[in-house]
Structures are given as structure tokens and as C-alpha cells.
Design an enzyme around this catalytic site. Structure first.
Site, mmCIF file in Angstrom:
data_model
loop_
_atom_site.group_PDB
_atom_site.id
_atom_site.type_symbol
_atom_site.label_atom_id
_atom_site.label_comp_id
_atom_site.label_asym_id
_atom_site.label_seq_id
_atom_site.Cartn_x
_atom_site.Cartn_y
_atom_site.Cartn_z
ATOM 1 N N GLU A 127 0.821 -1.220 0.000
ATOM 2 C CA GLU A 127 0.000 0.000 0.000
ATOM 3 C C GLU A 127 0.851 1.266 0.000
ATOM 4 O O GLU A 127 0.352 2.356 -0.299
ATOM 5 C CB GLU A 127 -0.971 -0.003 1.193
ATOM 6 N N TYR A 150 -2.925 4.933 7.380
ATOM 7 C CA TYR A 150 -2.265 3.631 7.548
ATOM 8 C C TYR A 150 -1.062 3.514 6.621
ATOM 9 O O TYR A 150 0.065 3.272 7.069
ATOM 10 C CB TYR A 150 -3.247 2.472 7.265
ATOM 11 N N SER A 151 -1.290 3.713 5.309
ATOM 12 C CA SER A 151 -0.176 3.498 4.373
ATOM 13 C C SER A 151 0.918 4.539 4.577
ATOM 14 O O SER A 151 2.108 4.226 4.439
ATOM 15 C CB SER A 151 -0.662 3.458 2.928
ATOM 16 N N ALA A 152 0.523 5.761 4.943
ATOM 17 C CA ALA A 152 1.536 6.804 5.188
ATOM 18 C C ALA A 152 2.401 6.430 6.393
ATOM 19 O O ALA A 152 3.623 6.607 6.376
ATOM 20 C CB ALA A 152 0.859 8.150 5.411
ATOM 21 N N ASN A 180 -3.272 -9.957 2.424
ATOM 22 C CA ASN A 180 -3.242 -11.328 2.943
ATOM 23 C C ASN A 180 -4.651 -11.817 3.274
ATOM 24 O O ASN A 180 -5.519 -11.025 3.643
ATOM 25 C CB ASN A 180 -2.450 -11.385 4.249
ATOM 26 N N ARG A 214 -7.356 -5.708 -5.826
ATOM 27 C CA ARG A 214 -6.332 -6.088 -4.849
ATOM 28 C C ARG A 214 -5.694 -7.404 -5.287
ATOM 29 O O ARG A 214 -6.353 -8.246 -5.889
ATOM 30 C CB ARG A 214 -6.958 -6.288 -3.446
ATOM 31 N N ASP A 272 -18.337 5.091 -0.573
ATOM 32 C CA ASP A 272 -16.950 4.684 -0.781
ATOM 33 C C ASP A 272 -16.077 5.151 0.379
ATOM 34 O O ASP A 272 -16.407 6.098 1.093
ATOM 35 C CB ASP A 272 -16.442 5.267 -2.112
ATOM 36 N N PRO A 274 -13.101 7.149 1.945
ATOM 37 C CA PRO A 274 -12.370 8.361 1.532
ATOM 38 C C PRO A 274 -10.936 8.013 1.156
ATOM 39 O O PRO A 274 -10.285 7.231 1.847
ATOM 40 C CB PRO A 274 -12.386 9.244 2.795
ATOM 41 N N GLY A 275 -10.463 8.578 0.047
ATOM 42 C CA GLY A 275 -9.071 8.339 -0.382
ATOM 43 C C GLY A 275 -8.813 6.929 -0.866
ATOM 44 O O GLY A 275 -7.666 6.480 -0.910
ATOM 45 N N HIS A 276 -9.881 6.223 -1.238
ATOM 46 C CA HIS A 276 -9.780 4.784 -1.576
ATOM 47 C C HIS A 276 -8.827 4.542 -2.745
ATOM 48 O O HIS A 276 -9.049 5.037 -3.846
ATOM 49 C CB HIS A 276 -11.183 4.290 -1.952
HETATM 50 P P1 NAD Z 1 -3.117 -7.451 12.968
HETATM 51 O O1 NAD Z 1 -3.836 -6.161 13.139
HETATM 52 O O2 NAD Z 1 -3.892 -8.708 12.800
HETATM 53 O O3 NAD Z 1 -2.134 -7.687 14.213
HETATM 54 C C1 NAD Z 1 -1.329 -6.700 14.724
HETATM 55 C C2 NAD Z 1 -0.691 -7.237 15.998
HETATM 56 O O4 NAD Z 1 0.195 -6.212 16.521
HETATM 57 C C3 NAD Z 1 -1.698 -7.538 17.099
HETATM 58 O O5 NAD Z 1 -1.389 -8.750 17.728
HETATM 59 C C4 NAD Z 1 -1.531 -6.378 18.075
HETATM 60 O O6 NAD Z 1 -1.862 -6.699 19.412
HETATM 61 C C5 NAD Z 1 -0.069 -6.046 17.906
HETATM 62 N N1 NAD Z 1 0.250 -4.649 18.258
HETATM 63 C C6 NAD Z 1 -0.381 -3.532 17.829
HETATM 64 N N2 NAD Z 1 0.164 -2.444 18.385
HETATM 65 C C7 NAD Z 1 1.189 -2.879 19.160
HETATM 66 C C8 NAD Z 1 2.148 -2.231 19.969
HETATM 67 N N3 NAD Z 1 2.161 -0.896 20.089
HETATM 68 N N4 NAD Z 1 3.061 -2.972 20.628
HETATM 69 C C9 NAD Z 1 3.054 -4.333 20.510
HETATM 70 N N5 NAD Z 1 2.156 -4.997 19.767
HETATM 71 C C10 NAD Z 1 1.236 -4.282 19.098
HETATM 72 O O7 NAD Z 1 -2.125 -7.216 11.752
HETATM 73 P P2 NAD Z 1 -1.735 -8.193 10.554
HETATM 74 O O8 NAD Z 1 -2.783 -8.121 9.515
HETATM 75 O O9 NAD Z 1 -1.323 -9.487 11.120
HETATM 76 O O10 NAD Z 1 -0.453 -7.426 9.974
HETATM 77 C C11 NAD Z 1 0.845 -7.673 10.521
HETATM 78 C C12 NAD Z 1 1.848 -6.821 9.788
HETATM 79 O O11 NAD Z 1 1.809 -7.093 8.391
HETATM 80 C C13 NAD Z 1 1.601 -5.311 9.929
HETATM 81 O O12 NAD Z 1 2.834 -4.668 10.053
HETATM 82 C C14 NAD Z 1 0.926 -4.943 8.602
HETATM 83 O O13 NAD Z 1 1.180 -3.598 8.266
HETATM 84 C C15 NAD Z 1 1.618 -5.894 7.654
HETATM 85 N N6 NAD Z 1 0.840 -6.267 6.455
HETATM 86 C C16 NAD Z 1 -0.446 -6.717 6.575
HETATM 87 C C17 NAD Z 1 -1.152 -7.107 5.439
HETATM 88 C C18 NAD Z 1 -2.552 -7.646 5.532
HETATM 89 O O14 NAD Z 1 -3.159 -7.921 4.491
HETATM 90 N N7 NAD Z 1 -3.120 -7.851 6.700
HETATM 91 C C19 NAD Z 1 -0.547 -7.009 4.172
HETATM 92 C C20 NAD Z 1 0.772 -6.544 4.089
HETATM 93 C C21 NAD Z 1 1.456 -6.184 5.248
HETATM 94 P P1 TYD Z 2 -9.217 -4.224 3.216
HETATM 95 O O1 TYD Z 2 -9.374 -5.672 3.534
HETATM 96 O O2 TYD Z 2 -9.585 -3.227 4.244
HETATM 97 O O3 TYD Z 2 -7.717 -4.040 2.726
HETATM 98 P P2 TYD Z 2 -6.986 -2.731 2.083
HETATM 99 O O4 TYD Z 2 -7.933 -1.610 2.004
HETATM 100 O O5 TYD Z 2 -5.913 -2.473 3.063
HETATM 101 O O6 TYD Z 2 -6.529 -3.182 0.755
HETATM 102 O O7 TYD Z 2 -10.070 -3.909 1.913
HETATM 103 C C1 TYD Z 2 -9.823 -4.578 0.685
HETATM 104 C C2 TYD Z 2 -10.719 -3.952 -0.359
HETATM 105 O O8 TYD Z 2 -12.084 -4.222 -0.019
HETATM 106 C C3 TYD Z 2 -10.601 -2.446 -0.428
HETATM 107 O O9 TYD Z 2 -10.727 -2.031 -1.796
HETATM 108 C C4 TYD Z 2 -11.798 -1.947 0.373
HETATM 109 C C5 TYD Z 2 -12.848 -3.010 0.122
HETATM 110 N N1 TYD Z 2 -13.807 -3.212 1.226
HETATM 111 C C6 TYD Z 2 -15.188 -3.134 0.970
HETATM 112 O O10 TYD Z 2 -15.624 -2.902 -0.172
HETATM 113 N N2 TYD Z 2 -16.041 -3.310 2.026
HETATM 114 C C7 TYD Z 2 -15.610 -3.561 3.288
HETATM 115 O O11 TYD Z 2 -16.449 -3.683 4.218
HETATM 116 C C8 TYD Z 2 -14.198 -3.651 3.524
HETATM 117 C C9 TYD Z 2 -13.669 -3.919 4.895
HETATM 118 C C10 TYD Z 2 -13.339 -3.480 2.458
#
Ligand code: NAD
Ligand code: TYD
Length: 336
Positions: A127, A150-152, A180, A214, A272, A274-276
Site C-alpha cells: 500500500e 495507515y499506508s503513510a 493477505n 487487490r 466509498d 475516503p481516499g480509496h
Molecule cells: P493485525 O492487526 O492482525 O495484528 C497486529 C498485531 O500487533 C496484534 O497482535 C496487536 O496486538 C499487535 N500490536 C499492535 N500495536 C502494538 C504495539 N504498540 N506494541 C506491541 N504490539 C502491538 O495485523 P496483521 O494483519 O497481522 O499485519 C501484521 C503486519 O503485516 C503489519 O505490520 C501490517 O502492516 C503488515 N501487512 C499486513 C497485510 C494484511 O493484508 N493484513 C498485508 C501486508 C502487510
Molecule cells: P481491506 O481488507 O480493508 O484491505 P486494504 O484496504 O488495506 O486493501 O479492503 C480490501 C478492499 O475491499 C478495499 O478495496 C476496500 C474493500 N472493502 C469493501 O468494499 N467493504 C468492506 O467492508 C471492507 C472492509 C473493504
């Protein structure tokens, strides 16, 4: 390797912890996690009794705590997952994102520098490249163009991490993964939210026209990529990690509805985001060439496996959707 994992009670972190112990990547694994709404020790019940494993509850912003854990455990590497990870929450309340993702990463980098920790793997996201127009795909040199807090905040933490390589010669590697999916994902993100709503026959909220694209990566493929980047990748490098399966949101949701046996009419268009960002797309050749890693899970198979997991784990869903989740759901979706 002896590992210090941060955020190991979250979705991807817990998958990494389970895999690292199962595959014997780790001879010792310490999991530092604050247990925010997204952290759940239920994700780790299968490995919690493993003598190689230790859980430490704490905040990555606490540098002293990180230093003392590193001095006690002498890990060979930090694998840094801990973050605030959901775009919609970053729109509702950006402060925690700056605090954990930027200041928390800074704090960990400082702890690693103070203790001369050999290796630091920073887990990031595609992102940071922002929305990418067809027909282009972002490689690791692509400019950063973030839209959400988030992405910033992730882009800020990536740059900080890389600066510790350039300036302090710390062995930092950054991975940037696409979206993921898989078991144990908190039902705020698209796939687990749509599965859990579909299983209950509730409306499925589609942001805008639902044609945003995505790339979907099965969580264990991501974890194996992180391990490959840590053990075979080079310090100072960035590696994209993707599933090579780009799909519009609507197509993903239709596949879920078909698999669950619910009508497509459950899809409900809502305002939608915002900033999608319209489209995420990355190339993954760099990691593949450097390490031999490839994404192994075909999307349809991974989705079927994930849906089955949510069907089999109704009590897990019910518990994570009780309390705070309902408050978040109302705030994000009511009147939208
Ligand atoms: P998640 O939100 O499921 O889990 C985040 C974990 O971090 C939680 O267990 C939470 O308790 C812990 N945490 C949050 N703030 C904390 C702090 N201040 N100190 C210690 N622990 C803290 O996140 P995720 O989806 O498993 O993502 C994990 C990593 O992968 C993140 O860095 C995310 O940016 C990155 N990532 C996620 C995705 C995705 O699709 N979910 C994709 C690419 C990268
Ligand atoms: P998300 O799982 O939040 O991941 P990211 O925005 O970080 O890629 O969302 C994936 C896509 O799905 C994104 O284009 C936003 C859309 N979305 C919906 O349309 N409805 C929803 O309720 C959610 C959570 C996401």
C-alpha cells in the site's frame, strides 16, 4: 535461529509463529505483543506449551522493555509485525497509527541498535506505492504515494528502517506484501468480514462500485516469503511479496457468496472509503530471483480452506466480534 517476533498474536504474526515452530525455523521464539483489539492469544493455543516459545505482553514503543528482552534472550533477529493494520480504522482515528507504526518502529530500531542485534526484518505493505494505473505493476523502486494514514505511517516506518541500514549499517530488510487472507484474520478486513457476514446471511457492504483491485496472498505464503527474505535476502534491500492473483473486490465477494450458498443480492453498495486506492499491483521477481520463493497457494483453494476454517470456528468469530468490534462496526458502517 533465535527470534524476537513483534505482533505475534495478530493475524500474520501468529501464522508466522506457528509456522516458525512447526518448520523448526526457530530454536527459540519470543513474542512481544501489546494485545490490542487485534491481538488474540487464542490464535496461539496450538503452540503455547512449546518450550521454545515465550510470550511477553508489552508495547513496542517501550524501548527499555525491548532492550531488556533482547539482552535476556539474545535473539539473532527481530521479525517486526506489530502495527495498527486496518485502513478504515486509520481514517476513524489516525493517532494510534503514527504512535505504533512510526514511533513504535523507531523504538524497536533504537533497541536493536543499542544491543547490536544482528538482523532486523521489517514487515510492510504494497500500500506504500499507492494506487497504480494499469498496465503498470510496482517494483521495489516505484515511488511511494500513500493515500491513507495507515499506508503513510507504514511508508514512514519503512524509510526509518532503511535509514538504519544506510546510516548505522544495521542489517535491516523490508518486505512489502499485498493483501493477505487465511484463517485467524480479524473480521474487519474484506475477506473475513464478507465470510462471517455471509455465513450469517447479513448484508455485505461493498465500498463504491466494488471494482477496486487487490492482489491476494495466502498468509502462509507470506510467512515463507518473510523467512526467505530474512535468511536468503540481503540487508538494505526491499522485497515485494505478492500472490500474483489480482481481482476486483466484487469478484472476490461473489466467490465467497457462491461458496457459502448465499445469493449475490446480499451485496449492498455503501458510500466509498475516503481516499480509496483503486488498484494495487506489484512485481515479485526480485524476491523470487534472490531466494527461490514462490507463492504456492492457488486463490480458489486458499479461499475454500479459509471459508472452511471460519465455518469450523464459529466460537472464535463470536468472541472476536463481541464487545469492541460491534462499536467499531457501527461507527464504520452505520448510515454509510
Ligand atoms: P493485525 O492487526 O492482525 O495484528 C497486529 C498485531 O500487533 C496484534 O497482535 C496487536 O496486538 C499487535 N500490536 C499492535 N500495536 C502494538 C504495539 N504498540 N506494541 C506491541 N504490539 C502491538 O495485523 P496483521 O494483519 O497481522 O499485519 C501484521 C503486519 O503485516 C503489519 O505490520 C501490517 O502492516 C503488515 N501487512 C499486513 C497485510 C494484511 O493484508 N493484513 C498485508 C501486508 C502487510
Ligand atoms: P481491506 O481488507 O480493508 O484491505 P486494504 O484496504 O488495506 O486493501 O479492503 C480490501 C478492499 O475491499 C478495499 O478495496 C476496500 C474493500 N472493502 C469493501 O468494499 N467493504 C468492506 O467492508 C471492507 C472492509 C473493504
Amino acid at each position: 535461529m533465535k527470534l524476537l517476533v513483534t505482533g505475534g498474536a495478530g493475524f500474520i504474526g501468529s501464522a508466522f509463529v506457528r509456522l516458525a515452530l512447526r518448520e523448526n525455523w526457530a530454536s527459540r521464539l519470543v513474542n512481544l505483543d501489546k494485545l490490542t483489539y487485534a491481538g488474540n492469544l487464542e490464535n496461539l493455543t496450538t503452540i503455547e506449551a512449546d518450550p521454545r516459545y515465550r510470550f511477553a505482553q508489552g508495547d513496542i514503543c517501550d524501548t527499555k522493555l525491548a532492550v531488556s528482552l533482547i539482552e535476556e534472550e539474545k535473539p539473532d533477529a527481530i521479525v517486526h509485525f506489530a502495527a495498527e493494520s486496518h485502513v478504515d480504522r486509520s481514517i476513524l482515528g489516525p493517532a494510534a497509527f503514527v504512535e505504533t507504526n512510526v514511533r513504535g518502529t523507531f523504538s524497536l530500531l533504537e533497541a536493536a541498535r543499542a544491543t547490536k542485534l544482528p538482523r532486523f526484518l521489517h514487515v510492510s505493505t504494497d500500500e506504500v506505492y499507492g494506487s497504480i494505473d494499469e498496465p503498470h505493476d510496482a517494483d521495489e523502486e516505484y515511488p511511494l504515494k500513500t493515500a491513507s494514514p495507515y499506508s503513510a505511517s507504514k511508508a514512514g516506518s519503512d524509510l526509518l528502517a532503511l535509514s538504519y541500514f544506510t546510516t548505522f549499517k544495521m542489517a535491516v530488510t523490508v518486505t512489502r506484501a499485498s493483501n493477505n487472507y487465511g484463517p485467524y484474520q480479524f473480521p474487519e478486513k474484506l475477506i473475513p468480514l464478507m465470510i462471517s457476514n455471509a455465513l450469517e446471511g447479513k448484508p455485505l457492504p461493498i465500498y463504491g462500485d466494488g471494482l477496486q483491485v487487490r492482489d491476494w496472498l495466502f498468509v502462509d505464503d507470506h510467512c515463507r516469503a518473510i523467512w526467505a527474505a530474512l535468511t536468503k535476502g540481503a540487508p538494505g534491500q526491499i522485497y515485494n511479496v505478492g500472490g500474483s492473483r489480482a481481482l476486483p473486490n466484487r469478484t472476490v465477494v461473489e466467490k465467497i457468496l457462491d461458496a457459502v450458498g448465499q445469493p449475490h443480492t446480499l451485496m449492498t453498495t455503501v458510500a466509498d472509503r475516503p481516499g480509496h486506492d483503486r488498484r494495487y499491483a506489484i512485481t515479485t521477481e526480485k524476491l523470487e530471483k534472490a531466494t527461490g520463493w514462490h507463492a504456492l497457494m492457488p486463490f480458489e483453494q486458499g479461499l475454500a480452506l479459509t471459508i472452511q476454517w471460519y465455518k469450523d470456528n464459529a466460537p472464535w468469530i463470536a468472541r472476536v466480534r463481541s464487545g469492541e468490534y460491534q462499536h467499531y462496526y457501527d461507527k464504520n458502517y452505520q448510515g454509510r
